[in-house]
Scaffold this active site. Structure first.
Site: not given
Ligand code: HSE
Length: 405
Positions: A200, A185, A38, A182, A10-11, A100
């Site tokens: 976090k 995790e 690249k 999305g 996703t990211v 994280k």
């Molecule tokens: N799974 C995390 C959330 C993604 O729902 O905040 C972002 O860190």
């Protein structure tokens, strides 16, 4: 400047998309350099993807490519991300990440390695998704002594709680929608049980107070015990239940840090933070309370922060930003249960006479459909250990901390 992306989930796919969709404006931000992807590292196949020519399954294609100066690590997890990042930093490449779990567990080693090799290791996307918080905390608030931080740090759980509070939706139904969007995790247990928010908290605490805080030092409780009945009682109290990460400065050698559901009263800036949005409230001695708010998860918001770090690296080639923290120790994070006083919400199978004989000052709550043998109330302030002692002979259904943020 040639860059690489490790992890095309996703990211990672969002990072490639943002770099490409902003190809005109990025050189204006870097001082002239364009960012050109690249290599994209991923073990999976993406047949038909327009970047097919860039995919590799071999990490060495990135490590050994001298043209690649900046790498975005969006793989998630500690291994092999740690090994790959170490090797890249030692090879003189800057690394940026949204990971994280890696920063919370291995940030100290990675930051030290970046320093030794004169490169940058940046992680704006690791806390709060698209919300700018790492730079504001370390740069804009640098003149303050930070007294405390409270944050809604997980989008998935905030989305679930919002659906329960506003739509009376079941936990499972709300989780399914968060996953489809999305936000969650790979294993949503990390969201629901608070581990993602805990990581976090570790990053914020390490940055705010300069010593590494590890996930094992932060007592963590998730939202799986929260029911619609609790939501209803807290509504009666004039508040909402949020999954909060809380950090409190005690002295130079100790802080308190914990993650748990918490009652937030409606007057708080945190109470109106809904859906996938996150917010981080920082209490500084000079500035007072400042609140950073925005989308805490999702493809493009998170990519926005990752690409900003890549731009920062491109601006700082051969110039390391002074950024990071030092070693912590085992006793640095104190047992908050015996030190921090706060009110608590309690729900129990009991009656007011019994409760009045135990507590000197309580505020009773009601809900529609409340059984005659059920009581719910907010206590006066005490430590969690003092609360436990008082309720040890009660038939307690749930207790929730009440925050003062
Ligand atoms: N799974 C995390 C959330 C993604 O729902 O905040 C972002 O860190």
């Amino acid at each position: 400047m040639k860059v690489a992306v490790m992890g095309y989930g996703t990211v990672g796919s969002g990072v490639v998309e943002v770099i490409e969709s902003h190809s005109d404006s990025i050189p204006k931000k870097t001082g002239g350099e364009a960012l050109e992807v690249k290599h994209i590292l991923d073990l999976r196949d993406f047949p038909g993807d327009s970047h097919e020519a860039l995919f590799t399954k071999d990490f060495n294609d990135i490590l050994n490519d001298d043209e690649v100066k900046v790498v975005a690590e969006t793989m998630g997890g500690v291994n092999p991300a740690f090994d790959f990042t170490m090797k890249l930093l030692k090879a003189g490449k800057s690394v940026v990440t949204s990971n994280k779990e890696l920063v919370a567990n291995k940030g100290l080693e990675l930051l030290n390695t970046a320093e030794e090799n004169g490169v940058n290791y940046l992680f704006e996307a690791s806390v709060g998704g698209g919300i700018p918080i790492i730079r504001p905390l370390t740069q804009c608030l640098a003149a303050n002594h930070i007294e405390g931080i409270a944050g809604i740090l997980n989008g998935t759980t905030n989305f679930i709680l919002t659906m329960m509070i506003e739509k009376g939706m079941s936990f499972d139904e709300a989780l399914k929608i968060a996953q489809d969007k999305g936000y969650a995790e790979k294993d949503p247990t990390a969201d629901i049980e608070g581990h993602d928010a805990c990581r976090k908290v570790c990053i914020l605490a390490s940055l705010a107070f300069g010593k590494h805080v590890y996930p094992s030092q932060v007592e963590t409780q998730g939202i799986s015990d929260i029911t619609l009945e609790d939501v209803s009682y807290i509504n009666c109290a004039g508040g909402v239940i949020k999954l909060l990460g809380q950090i409190k400065y005690i002295n130079e050698d100790s802080i308190a840090a914990f993650v748990s559901p918490a009652v937030v009263y409606n007057g708080s800036q945190l109470a109106s933070v809904k859906d996938v949005f996150n917010a981080v409230l920082v209490r500084g001695d000079a500035v007072g309370d400042v609140c950073f708010y925005g989308p805490g998860a999702g493809k493009l918001p998170t990519a926005s922060a990752v690409v900003a770090d890549m731009i920062d690296c491109a601006k700082h080639t051969n110039r390391r930003k002074i950024f990071g923290w030092g070693a912590g120790d085992e006793d640095y994070v104190v047992d908050y249960k015996s030190t921090i006083k706060m009110p608590f919400y309690v729900r129990a199978k009991s009656d007011c006479a019994k409760i009045n004989s135990i507590f000197s000052d309580v505020r009773y709550l009601t809900r529609t459909g409340q059984p005659s043998d059920e009581v719910a109330f907010i206590t006066d302030i005490m430590t969690e250990n003092e609360l436990k002692e008082k309720i040890k002979d009660l038939n307690v259904i749930n207790t929730i901390k009440v925050t003062n943020y």
